[in-house]
Every structure is written in structure tokens, then in C-alpha cells.
Design a protein around this motif. Structure first.
Motif, PDB file in Angstrom:
ATOM      1  N   MET A   1       0.838  -1.198   0.000  1.00 35.93           N
ATOM      2  CA  MET A   1       0.000   0.000   0.000  1.00 35.93           C
ATOM      3  C   MET A   1       0.871   1.245   0.000  1.00 35.93           C
ATOM      4  O   MET A   1       1.951   1.263   0.591  1.00 35.93           O
ATOM      5  CB  MET A   1      -0.919  -0.003   1.222  1.00 35.93           C
ATOM      6  CG  MET A   1      -1.895   1.162   1.299  1.00 35.93           C
ATOM      7  SD  MET A   1      -2.966   1.337  -0.163  1.00 35.93           S
ATOM      8  CE  MET A   1      -3.891  -0.201  -0.119  1.00 35.93           C
TER       9      MET A   1
ATOM     10  N   TYR B   1       1.080   5.285   1.133  1.00 40.13           N
ATOM     11  CA  TYR B   1       0.482   6.166   2.136  1.00 40.13           C
ATOM     12  C   TYR B   1       0.861   7.606   1.794  1.00 40.13           C
ATOM     13  O   TYR B   1       2.007   7.892   1.435  1.00 40.13           O
ATOM     14  CB  TYR B   1       0.951   5.779   3.541  1.00 40.13           C
ATOM     15  CG  TYR B   1       0.579   4.352   3.874  1.00 40.13           C
ATOM     16  CD1 TYR B   1      -0.677   4.038   4.381  1.00 40.13           C
ATOM     17  CD2 TYR B   1       1.463   3.308   3.617  1.00 40.13           C
ATOM     18  CE1 TYR B   1      -1.049   2.726   4.634  1.00 40.13           C
ATOM     19  CE2 TYR B   1       1.108   1.993   3.874  1.00 40.13           C
ATOM     20  CZ  TYR B   1      -0.140   1.711   4.376  1.00 40.13           C
ATOM     21  OH  TYR B   1      -0.505   0.412   4.620  1.00 40.13           O
TER      22      TYR B   1
ATOM     23  N   SER C   1      -3.973   5.866   3.671  1.00 36.58           N
ATOM     24  CA  SER C   1      -3.741   4.895   2.611  1.00 36.58           C
ATOM     25  C   SER C   1      -4.306   5.432   1.302  1.00 36.58           C
ATOM     26  O   SER C   1      -5.413   5.965   1.260  1.00 36.58           O
ATOM     27  CB  SER C   1      -4.363   3.545   2.965  1.00 36.58           C
ATOM     28  OG  SER C   1      -5.712   3.667   3.358  1.00 36.58           O
TER      29      SER C   1
ATOM     30  N   HIS D   1      -5.001  -5.831   4.516  1.00 31.54           N
ATOM     31  CA  HIS D   1      -4.261  -5.633   3.266  1.00 31.54           C
ATOM     32  C   HIS D   1      -3.759  -4.194   3.107  1.00 31.54           C
ATOM     33  O   HIS D   1      -3.584  -3.710   1.989  1.00 31.54           O
ATOM     34  CB  HIS D   1      -5.125  -6.057   2.076  1.00 31.54           C
ATOM     35  CG  HIS D   1      -5.274  -7.542   1.958  1.00 31.54           C
ATOM     36  ND1 HIS D   1      -6.163  -8.256   2.745  1.00 31.54           N
ATOM     37  CD2 HIS D   1      -4.622  -8.457   1.195  1.00 31.54           C
ATOM     38  CE1 HIS D   1      -6.064  -9.548   2.449  1.00 31.54           C
ATOM     39  NE2 HIS D   1      -5.147  -9.696   1.520  1.00 31.54           N
ATOM     40  N   GLY D   2      -3.539  -3.522   4.233  1.00 33.54           N
ATOM     41  CA  GLY D   2      -2.846  -2.241   4.200  1.00 33.54           C
ATOM     42  C   GLY D   2      -3.706  -1.006   4.118  1.00 33.54           C
ATOM     43  O   GLY D   2      -3.191   0.118   4.139  1.00 33.54           O
TER      44      GLY D   2
ATOM     45  N   THR E   1      -5.574   1.533   5.771  1.00 32.06           N
ATOM     46  CA  THR E   1      -5.661   1.993   7.161  1.00 32.06           C
ATOM     47  C   THR E   1      -6.720   3.063   7.358  1.00 32.06           C
ATOM     48  O   THR E   1      -7.045   3.398   8.498  1.00 32.06           O
ATOM     49  CB  THR E   1      -4.309   2.561   7.620  1.00 32.06           C
ATOM     50  OG1 THR E   1      -3.950   3.666   6.762  1.00 32.06           O
ATOM     51  CG2 THR E   1      -3.218   1.504   7.567  1.00 32.06           C
TER      52      THR E   1
ATOM     53  N   LYS F   1      -3.433   3.060  14.591  1.00 27.88           N
ATOM     54  CA  LYS F   1      -3.037   2.591  13.259  1.00 27.88           C
ATOM     55  C   LYS F   1      -4.192   2.653  12.268  1.00 27.88           C
ATOM     56  O   LYS F   1      -4.088   2.184  11.138  1.00 27.88           O
ATOM     57  CB  LYS F   1      -2.504   1.160  13.349  1.00 27.88           C
ATOM     58  CG  LYS F   1      -1.209   1.051  14.149  1.00 27.88           C
ATOM     59  CD  LYS F   1      -0.695  -0.375  14.176  1.00 27.88           C
ATOM     60  CE  LYS F   1       0.615  -0.452  14.962  1.00 27.88           C
ATOM     61  NZ  LYS F   1       1.129  -1.849  15.026  1.00 27.88           N
TER      62      LYS F   1
ATOM     63  N   ASN G   1      -0.919  -2.106  -6.290  1.00 25.95           N
ATOM     64  CA  ASN G   1       0.290  -2.815  -6.716  1.00 25.95           C
ATOM     65  C   ASN G   1       0.486  -2.823  -8.225  1.00 25.95           C
ATOM     66  O   ASN G   1       1.540  -3.248  -8.719  1.00 25.95           O
ATOM     67  CB  ASN G   1       0.244  -4.269  -6.215  1.00 25.95           C
ATOM     68  CG  ASN G   1       0.188  -4.354  -4.705  1.00 25.95           C
ATOM     69  OD1 ASN G   1       0.783  -3.546  -4.008  1.00 25.95           O
ATOM     70  ND2 ASN G   1      -0.540  -5.335  -4.189  1.00 25.95           N
TER      71      ASN G   1
END
Length: 327
Positions: A1, A3, A14, A46-47, A49, A77, A309
């Protein structure tokens, strides 16, 4: 991910942010609550946030479900983004600007845009309770209210920052002129706006201003509520009470279908879905800070998160943009 910092704030969000409109169920043909909670969990795993919601989504249900999903997790987080300013329960006593009539299980609820200070304070306390937290990372005005001075609304937001109830303040659906007026009273973190391959109007004036003044743009409806996934040109159907039955009518279906057919081979070559390619393209546009992606189950949530990705080079971006120019 990936940020990204939101405007001039220290909020690191994210790039793909979970959009929680659909899990409220209302206007989306209902929902499955456990699937919704699973979608949030999968996003976090999966990142993703950052979670974007609003009191109006499901008349509080969306916030409640997110509150359930994050219970027991490390709050530091997770970034909670919510909104204020749409009133449906009559607590505004007729004040504010009438917006539209919503349907709640056959009951008509008149919705008002109302951003007076007292209402903001009230709504924030209700949101904090539903979400099970004592602060919001970002509080956003949901829709402009012509009956309340912008300065009053912004002063209320500044007060909430000073009290520690919110870390940063933003707006949604603000025009360039409204942004400039608001900035006389407060340093805004962001403006949340509708933006997609099919809707790029903000590139003309709002985005140049936000880039110059370091204000974040949160893009909502990047997939045009599912239209750009391509599934509604295949075998997917909508329930009768789904607002998208009318929403999709603003687009030329044959042109959209032709566009998706043109870029689908590129998605396939990257072992990606159409929705992933569309989301990734959106994250790469100038001035766009984060992109909201809704998911009603874990599978959709994982698909959205993995969009980050995908690698799209300049030649591929040019190809996509040339196809878009045909619309």
C-alpha cells in the motif's frame, strides 16, 4: 500500500481508502452486516488503514458497523474519516436547506443540509459514540448548506480541533469559490469530490487551486458506483431500491462499454481486474491524494487494496487517456 499525507496535516492515509457508503445499505439495496464487517477487516489486513464514512450512510448504520469492525484494534493505526451536515431525523426543526426525500424501509425521511455550529457539535458526539472512539482523524462537511455562513461552520470545526475531538477538518462537494471562502477561517485538510474517468470536471479549476495551496483531494465514486467494473454489462443486476438504477442513466452505456472493452486487454496483461486498473489510474492523477473504494464483502475489499500494486507506465497512461478522449 502507498500512504500519502493529506494536505498540510500530519495525517498519513492509505492511497486506497475504504469507502463505507454502501455498507449502510440504504439506497444500495440493503446489506449483509457480517459481510460488511468482513470487508473492513480484509481492508485493514491488506494495508488499507483509512476508513471513510458518514452519519447519513444507512442513517448511522455504516458508522456502527465500522465501530464494531475496529473494536479491539489499535486505534492509532487506523484513520477514521467521517462527516456532518445531513439531517434526516427532524432534529433540525425545519432549519437548513432541504436536500431530498430519502426512503427508509418505505418511510419517507426529508433530508436537510444543515451545518450550523450547534448541529455540528451534536453530530460529532453521535458519530464518536457510534464509532466507539473519542476522536476523529478527519471531520468533513458533507454537502454545502446555503443557509449557514461558511465562517460559522469553519469556526465550529476549528473549535473541535482545539478540543481534540478531531485531528483535522475538511469539506466535501465544495466549489472553488466555497473553498476560498472557507480558507479565510481555517486551514482545510481536504475537499472530497466526485472524480472518475467519466467525471473529470474538477480538473479545470478546483485541482489547480488545491495543488497550489496544498489541500488534499479525496476522490469518491472513482468506479462510478460499480459501472466501471464492467460487471453491469455482463450478468450483474441491481435491486429495485438501488439508487444506481437512476444514477447510471447519466452515462452513455454503449460508449462506456466500448471504452472498457478497449482497456480490458491492458488489465488482463497485468493480471488485474478492470476495477483495479481504473482505481490505479485514479490514484496517479495530478492532485488526487486518496481514492475511496467501496466494498460489500472481503473479496471486493482485497481486490480494491491490491489495485495499488499495479504498475502503469507513461505509454499505458497515454493509451488509457486516448481511449477516454473518445467518450
Amino acid at each position: 500500500m502507498e500512504y500519502r499525507n493529506l494536505g498540510k496535516t500530519d495525517l498519513n492515509l492509505s492511497a486506497i481508502t475504504y469507502g463505507a457508503f454502501a455498507i449502510g445499505g440504504n439506497m444500495w439495496g440493503g446489506n449483509e452486516q457480517q459481510d460488511s464487517i468482513d470487508a473492513v477487516h480484509a481492508s485493514l489486513d491488506h494495508g488499507v488503514t483509512s476508513l471513510d464514512t458518514a452519519p447519513f450512510y444507512g442513517f448511522g448504520l455504516s458508522e456502527e458497523l465500522i465501530g464494531q469492525a475496529i473494536k479491539g484494534k489499535d486505534r492509532t493505526k487506523i484513520q477514521l474519516l467521517s462527516k456532518f451536515g445531513l439531517v434526516w431525523d427532524g432534529s433540525n426543526n425545519g432549519k437548513g436547506e432541504f436536500f431530498f426525500d430519502a426512503n427508509d424501509n418505505g418511510k419517507t425521511l426529508p433530508v436537510y443540509k444543515y451545518t450550523a455550529k450547534a448541529n455540528i457539535i451534536k453530530e460529532v458526539e453521535e458519530s464518536l459514540k457510534r464509532l466507539g472512539t473519542d476522536y476523529l482523524d478527519l471531520l468533513q462537511l458533507h454537502w454545502p448548506d446555503a443557509t449557514t455562513p461558511i465562517s460559522e461552520t469553519m469556526e465550529a470545526l476549528e473549535s473541535l480541533i482545539q478540543q481534540g475531538k478531531i485531528r483535522a477538518a475538511g469539506v466535501s462537494n465544495y466549489s472553488l469559490d466555497q473553498l476560498k471562502e472557507a480558507e479565510k477561517s481555517i486551514s482545510l485538510a481536504s475537499n472530497q469530490l466526485s472524480y472518475s474517468m467519466l467525471n473529470r470536471a474538477i480538473e479545470k479549476d478546483v485541482i489547480p487551486y488545491t495543488i497550489e495551496n496544498n489541500i488534499g483531494i479525496i476522490a469518491y465514486s472513482p468506479l462510478e458506483r460499480g459501472l466501471l467494473t464492467g460487471k453491469y454489462f455482463k450478468d450483474a443486476t441491481l435491486k429495485s431500491d438501488d439508487h444506481r438504477n437512476g444514477y447510471f442513466g447519466q452515462f452513455d452505456p454503449e460508449k462506456v462499454k466500448s471504452f472498457l472493452n478497449a482497456i480490458e486487454p491492458l488489465a488482463i496483461s497485468k493480471n488485474a481486474s478492470l476495477s483495479q486498473l481504473v482505481l490505479r489510474w485514479t490514484t496517479l492523477q495530478p492532485g488526487i491524494t486518496i481514492v475511496l473504494a467501496g466494498a460489500r464483502n472481503a473479496t471486493q475489499a482485497i481486490d480494491n487494496a491490491k489495485a495499488i500494486n499495479i504498475s502503469i507506465n507513461n505509454d499505458e497512461l497515454e493509451f488509457i487517456n486516448k481511449e477516454l478522449a473518445k467518450l
